[in-house]
Design a protein around this motif. Structure first.
Motif, PDB file in Angstrom:
ATOM      1  N   THR A 215     -16.444  80.491 -91.053  1.00 13.75           N
ATOM      2  CA  THR A 215     -17.771  81.090 -91.168  1.00 13.75           C
ATOM      3  C   THR A 215     -18.857  80.136 -90.690  1.00 13.75           C
ATOM      4  O   THR A 215     -18.735  78.918 -90.802  1.00 13.75           O
ATOM      5  N   GLY A 216     -19.924  80.720 -90.188  1.00 18.13           N
ATOM      6  CA  GLY A 216     -21.150  79.978 -89.929  1.00 18.13           C
ATOM      7  C   GLY A 216     -21.999  80.009 -91.180  1.00 18.13           C
ATOM      8  O   GLY A 216     -21.701  80.731 -92.138  1.00 18.13           O
ATOM      9  N   LEU A 217     -23.034  79.221 -91.204  1.00 20.02           N
ATOM     10  CA  LEU A 217     -23.862  79.196 -92.404  1.00 20.02           C
ATOM     11  C   LEU A 217     -25.270  78.761 -92.061  1.00 20.02           C
ATOM     12  O   LEU A 217     -25.517  78.126 -91.030  1.00 20.02           O
ATOM     13  N   PHE A 218     -26.196  79.151 -92.948  1.00 24.23           N
ATOM     14  CA  PHE A 218     -27.491  78.477 -92.956  1.00 24.23           C
ATOM     15  C   PHE A 218     -27.797  78.076 -94.381  1.00 24.23           C
ATOM     16  O   PHE A 218     -27.399  78.731 -95.339  1.00 24.23           O
ATOM     17  N   LYS A 219     -28.466  76.934 -94.496  1.00 27.78           N
ATOM     18  CA  LYS A 219     -28.827  76.404 -95.806  1.00 27.78           C
ATOM     19  C   LYS A 219     -30.326  76.146 -95.780  1.00 27.78           C
ATOM     20  O   LYS A 219     -30.810  75.404 -94.947  1.00 27.78           O
ATOM     21  N   TRP A 220     -31.045  76.816 -96.687  1.00 24.54           N
ATOM     22  CA  TRP A 220     -32.498  76.655 -96.744  1.00 24.54           C
ATOM     23  C   TRP A 220     -32.899  75.961 -98.032  1.00 24.54           C
ATOM     24  O   TRP A 220     -32.238  76.113 -99.064  1.00 24.54           O
ATOM     25  N   SER A 221     -33.992  75.219 -97.967  1.00 22.30           N
ATOM     26  CA  SER A 221     -34.675  74.763 -99.172  1.00 22.30           C
ATOM     27  C   SER A 221     -35.961  75.572 -99.269  1.00 22.30           C
ATOM     28  O   SER A 221     -36.784  75.545 -98.354  1.00 22.30           O
ATOM     29  N   ILE A 222     -36.103  76.315-100.362  1.00 23.61           N
ATOM     30  CA  ILE A 222     -37.187  77.291-100.495  1.00 23.61           C
ATOM     31  C   ILE A 222     -38.131  76.861-101.615  1.00 23.61           C
ATOM     32  O   ILE A 222     -37.679  76.393-102.660  1.00 23.61           O
ATOM     33  N   ARG A 223     -39.431  77.018-101.375  1.00 23.67           N
ATOM     34  CA  ARG A 223     -40.425  76.729-102.416  1.00 23.67           C
ATOM     35  C   ARG A 223     -41.255  77.972-102.692  1.00 23.67           C
ATOM     36  O   ARG A 223     -41.725  78.635-101.765  1.00 23.67           O
ATOM     37  N   LEU A 224     -41.408  78.288-103.959  1.00 22.27           N
ATOM     38  CA  LEU A 224     -42.363  79.298-104.393  1.00 22.27           C
ATOM     39  C   LEU A 224     -43.385  78.572-105.260  1.00 22.27           C
ATOM     40  O   LEU A 224     -43.016  77.826-106.171  1.00 22.27           O
ATOM     41  N   GLU A 323     -42.630  79.065 -98.940  1.00 24.89           N
ATOM     42  CA  GLU A 323     -42.342  78.191 -97.806  1.00 24.89           C
ATOM     43  C   GLU A 323     -40.849  77.928 -97.788  1.00 24.89           C
ATOM     44  O   GLU A 323     -40.212  77.960 -98.837  1.00 24.89           O
ATOM     45  N   PHE A 324     -40.282  77.660 -96.615  1.00 26.78           N
ATOM     46  CA  PHE A 324     -38.883  77.210 -96.613  1.00 26.78           C
ATOM     47  C   PHE A 324     -38.619  76.281 -95.445  1.00 26.78           C
ATOM     48  O   PHE A 324     -39.284  76.329 -94.418  1.00 26.78           O
ATOM     49  N   ASP A 325     -37.639  75.381 -95.648  1.00 29.11           N
ATOM     50  CA  ASP A 325     -37.150  74.505 -94.589  1.00 29.11           C
ATOM     51  C   ASP A 325     -35.679  74.834 -94.342  1.00 29.11           C
ATOM     52  O   ASP A 325     -34.949  75.133 -95.284  1.00 29.11           O
ATOM     53  N   VAL A 326     -35.270  74.754 -93.102  1.00 33.25           N
ATOM     54  CA  VAL A 326     -33.856  74.910 -92.769  1.00 33.25           C
ATOM     55  C   VAL A 326     -33.180  73.553 -92.943  1.00 33.25           C
ATOM     56  O   VAL A 326     -33.518  72.602 -92.242  1.00 33.25           O
ATOM     57  N   LEU A 327     -32.261  73.449 -93.893  1.00 28.82           N
ATOM     58  CA  LEU A 327     -31.554  72.179 -94.126  1.00 28.82           C
ATOM     59  C   LEU A 327     -30.386  72.025 -93.164  1.00 28.82           C
ATOM     60  O   LEU A 327     -30.108  70.931 -92.687  1.00 28.82           O
ATOM     61  N   SER A 328     -29.688  73.107 -92.918  1.00 26.76           N
ATOM     62  CA  SER A 328     -28.616  73.035 -91.921  1.00 26.76           C
ATOM     63  C   SER A 328     -28.283  74.431 -91.446  1.00 26.76           C
ATOM     64  O   SER A 328     -28.600  75.431 -92.084  1.00 26.76           O
ATOM     65  N   GLN A 329     -27.669  74.465 -90.293  1.00 26.93           N
ATOM     66  CA  GLN A 329     -27.326  75.716 -89.639  1.00 26.93           C
ATOM     67  C   GLN A 329     -26.069  75.414 -88.834  1.00 26.93           C
ATOM     68  O   GLN A 329     -26.069  74.519 -88.000  1.00 26.93           O
ATOM     69  N   VAL A 330     -24.992  76.095 -89.131  1.00 30.84           N
ATOM     70  CA  VAL A 330     -23.718  75.838 -88.456  1.00 30.84           C
ATOM     71  C   VAL A 330     -23.231  77.165 -87.885  1.00 30.84           C
ATOM     72  O   VAL A 330     -23.190  78.177 -88.593  1.00 30.84           O
ATOM     73  N   ARG A 331     -22.892  77.172 -86.616  1.00 32.60           N
ATOM     74  CA  ARG A 331     -22.438  78.418 -85.987  1.00 32.60           C
ATOM     75  C   ARG A 331     -21.020  78.740 -86.432  1.00 32.60           C
ATOM     76  O   ARG A 331     -20.203  77.851 -86.647  1.00 32.60           O
ATOM     77  N   SER A 332     -20.733  80.010 -86.545  1.00 29.76           N
ATOM     78  CA  SER A 332     -19.369  80.414 -86.898  1.00 29.76           C
ATOM     79  C   SER A 332     -18.451  80.189 -85.696  1.00 29.76           C
ATOM     80  O   SER A 332     -18.910  80.115 -84.553  1.00 29.76           O
ATOM     81  N   VAL A 333     -17.180  80.038 -85.972  1.00 32.51           N
ATOM     82  CA  VAL A 333     -16.199  79.782 -84.922  1.00 32.51           C
ATOM     83  C   VAL A 333     -15.062  80.784 -85.089  1.00 32.51           C
ATOM     84  O   VAL A 333     -14.554  80.969 -86.200  1.00 32.51           O
ATOM     85  N   ALA A 334     -14.687  81.410 -83.994  1.00 34.34           N
ATOM     86  CA  ALA A 334     -13.567  82.354 -84.051  1.00 34.34           C
ATOM     87  C   ALA A 334     -12.268  81.607 -83.759  1.00 34.34           C
ATOM     88  O   ALA A 334     -12.220  80.741 -82.883  1.00 34.34           O
ATOM     89  N   CYS A 335     -11.214  81.922 -84.473  1.00 32.50           N
ATOM     90  CA  CYS A 335      -9.900  81.401 -84.120  1.00 32.50           C
ATOM     91  C   CYS A 335      -9.431  82.127 -82.853  1.00 32.50           C
ATOM     92  O   CYS A 335      -9.871  83.238 -82.554  1.00 32.50           O
TER      93      CYS A 335
END
Lengths: 416, 416
Positions: A215-224, A323-335
């Protein structure tokens, strides 16, 4: 028909797993501590080298300190690579990457003993620092040619030890990792067996998993951000409670996954910090993480959009700032489809209960997919336990998985 | 008719407020640091003593280092007490308890100058350590006879300094607080003016608040326990996410307050700790605070029951474990009906926009209610700010509140 009858030597594989589990084991049952380039890791590397040599394979290592055991590999023809890693997180169990490395070793030993004649060479591999003492995936990224001098220079563990010093202490030069690149032409395909690290196979009663995607993923840090007020003197209708915004958002996650996600979409709020964070103050600010994974880039994009819309609407309605920051973003990979089909066919021929599924965790296979067709086999993790001394896979499932890996290697290498 | 014409000397009151605001003021605008029995607090006490004496009142102090300014007080007749405290939290504003003490001083000076003849004696009072360097409400609890040798022995500030040592450094004996008790017969009634510390008066545009109750409260520490899993490998339907339980509970708080609460019920989740608390792990456990306040014990009990039922149902439905500890429980206190009516009538006679309301914060008045009929007057807090250098009440509102206090004192003391 010979190939479906060939079996790995399960007792030998089991003995190897138990032997390697002693290296780095804490004296008080807190699990295994074999982080990359520690003394325990170096001791495990020496042990592995001797097992490779004892198994009649040709031993080699590269500039990233990746270890190889080769069978019929040569510069004339590309190799099938199979492996994983033997470094561990702190307080680890006895399987994780170790199982993939030792299964690869066992498969190649078995093929050597059976005198299997293959069109392609075979190489088992143990990658350096998959788990991340120095950032993770160091060995596979080096082999794929994706390492940089900056990355090597800046790599430092949580105690402040640099990768350069940690390798130097064992006579290794970290900068040599820049020479570890293998040309894509030299690699016919890459196969990795790993424990699932999740509960699906165990819960559904399957013996092996045929991985279709990582799987790919994104990880955000979010502030309210609202307003911190006295919890006693501020009426409910005069509050701008940031935590209420988060709670409402959390409640919308199932709807968003149902409306915009796929079958295997997951989203997790794992970290929450309230400010000021005292019982008698309305939280004026909340910072939290959102980790979202799926096998499809389109689905991830749709989910990201839906999360942003939900957060914006909640913030507007509740008079909060978002507000939010993108902490990481990884593309998914197909077998590779051909490898997936090969694994699935082999599982059927062996009469195994198999299940096609994604991998939600990161593996060296994700990096290797950039330079070669890639496939993965999962074995069940009891209760989904992982990175934990209680990590467990039934021995019968390990045997089934190892025989599936053997049949897949025979097919991929076009053994006669 | 003389009494409604008598006014406090506003310029003198304002000058006192500004003078006391200089004592303990940080050099870099971070607010006032006048915590109990610090050098700044002792300097403020000396200043207050001189202002009491200069104002023609009889100065006294008791074993708890409470300070008094007396007008016509004697052992023959009970006194009306009015006061608050001049100690502060760290980084405080210039009002809070200080305003109540200086207003009481101004009222008594004004009555002395006017030659008011009263049926009861009058005493202004500044209580020791209301804000809690050593636990809080020390002076009022001593005066009410509720202090114990254990409490005095065990009182220690956040830096580890004991109350005994802190008082000894200034020539005071903490154990003397045990002698500070006043017989209830010596106190006719107690009046306290304080800033609201909440946004209600400011938001509604009222000049003064007539306090009817000080709210009771319960504070719980709640745990929801599920299972910590890998955020990538655990499908949504195989999770036991403790945070989801908390988020659902948070969403039910408005319904529970509407169904079981009163007009002034409030409930706050101010502290949240997730375990393990990392972005890539499903939270297996959450610990959080629930602070709930109301003026009615019956309502508080009903709310406590409804919260428990909601948490139990959520835990059952989500396969979580639910536990809670009671951190504190404080009974609500009603202001004396006669005093409430006296304040309200005086506000009307002065043509002030007044509002009957509860106090959601803790005050010395809460303790004094145990030994005497008690009443409180609030003045607006700009934006509800409190315990903060930005704390602010418009000078006109301070003048209005002080004149209301004066008229109330004249009435309570049955001035001719």
């Amino acid at each position: 028909m010979q190939s479906t009858q060939l079996k790995i030597n399960f007792q030998r594989l089991k003995a190897d797993i138990l032997a390697l589990a002693e290296i780095g084991k804490s004296s008080d049952d807190r699990g295994i501590y074999r982080m990359a380039f520690t003394d325990a890791d170096m001791q495990a590397r020496a042990w592995l080298e001797s097992r490779i040599v004892d198994g009649g394979l040709e031993y080699a290592s590269d500039g990233a300190a990746n270890q190889f055991g080769k069978l019929g590999a040569s510069d004339d023809r590309p190799s099938i690579l199979m492996g994983s890693h033997i470094d561990s997180v702190p307080a680890a169990g006895h399987l994780d990457g170790t199982l993939g490395v030792l299964t690869a070793l066992e498969c190649l030993r078995t093929m050597r003993e059976a005198g299997s004649r293959t069109k392609y060479g075979l190489e088992m591999i143990a990658f350096s620092d998959e788990e991340g003492r120095f950032g993770g995936l160091l060995g596979s990224e080096s082999l794929a040619g994706e390492i940089t001098p900056e990355r090597i220079h800046n790599a430092v563990d949580l105690s402040g030890v640099t990768l350069i010093d940690a390798m130097k202490a064992h006579g290794l030069n970290a900068m040599d990792a820049l020479q570890a690149r293998r040309s894509p032409e030299s690699i016919r395909s890459y196969l990795e067996l790993h424990i699932e690290q999740g509960p699906v196979l165990d819960r559904l009663g399957h013996q092996v998993g045929v991985v279709e995607h990582i799987t790919g993923l994104f990880k955000w840090s979010i502030r309210l951000i609202g307003n911190a007020n006295h919890a006693g003197t501020t009426p409910m209708n005069m509050r701008r409670d940031a935590f209420h915004g988060l709670a409402e958002f959390s409640g919308e996650i199932p709807r968003i996954l149902e409306e915009h996600g796929g079958d295997n979409s997951v989203a997790t709020i794992g970290r929450v910090d309230l400010f000021p964070g005292t019982a008698n103050t309305v939280p004026g600010r909340v910072e939290f993480s959102l980790d979202c994974r799926d096998t499809s880039e389109e689905v991830l994009e749709a989910l990201g959009g839906a999360f942003r819309r939900a957060l914006s609407a909640i913030a507007r309605r509740r008079d909060l700032m978002f507000e939010f920051d993108v902490l990481s973003q990884v593309r998914s990979v197909a077998c590779d489809e051909m490898i997936v089909q090969t694994v699935a066919d082999a599982a059927e021929a062996l009469g195994l209960r198999s299940h096609r599924m994604p991998s939600g965790a990161v593996h060296d296979a994700q990096i290797m997919a950039r330079v070669a067709p890639m496939g993965m086999i999962f074995v069940p993790s009891k209760d989904g336990r992982s990175h934990n001394p209680a990590e467990w896979t039934h021995w019968e499932d390990i045997e089934a998985g190892a025989n599936l890996a053997l049949q897949t290697l025979l097919k991929l290498s076009e053994a006669e």
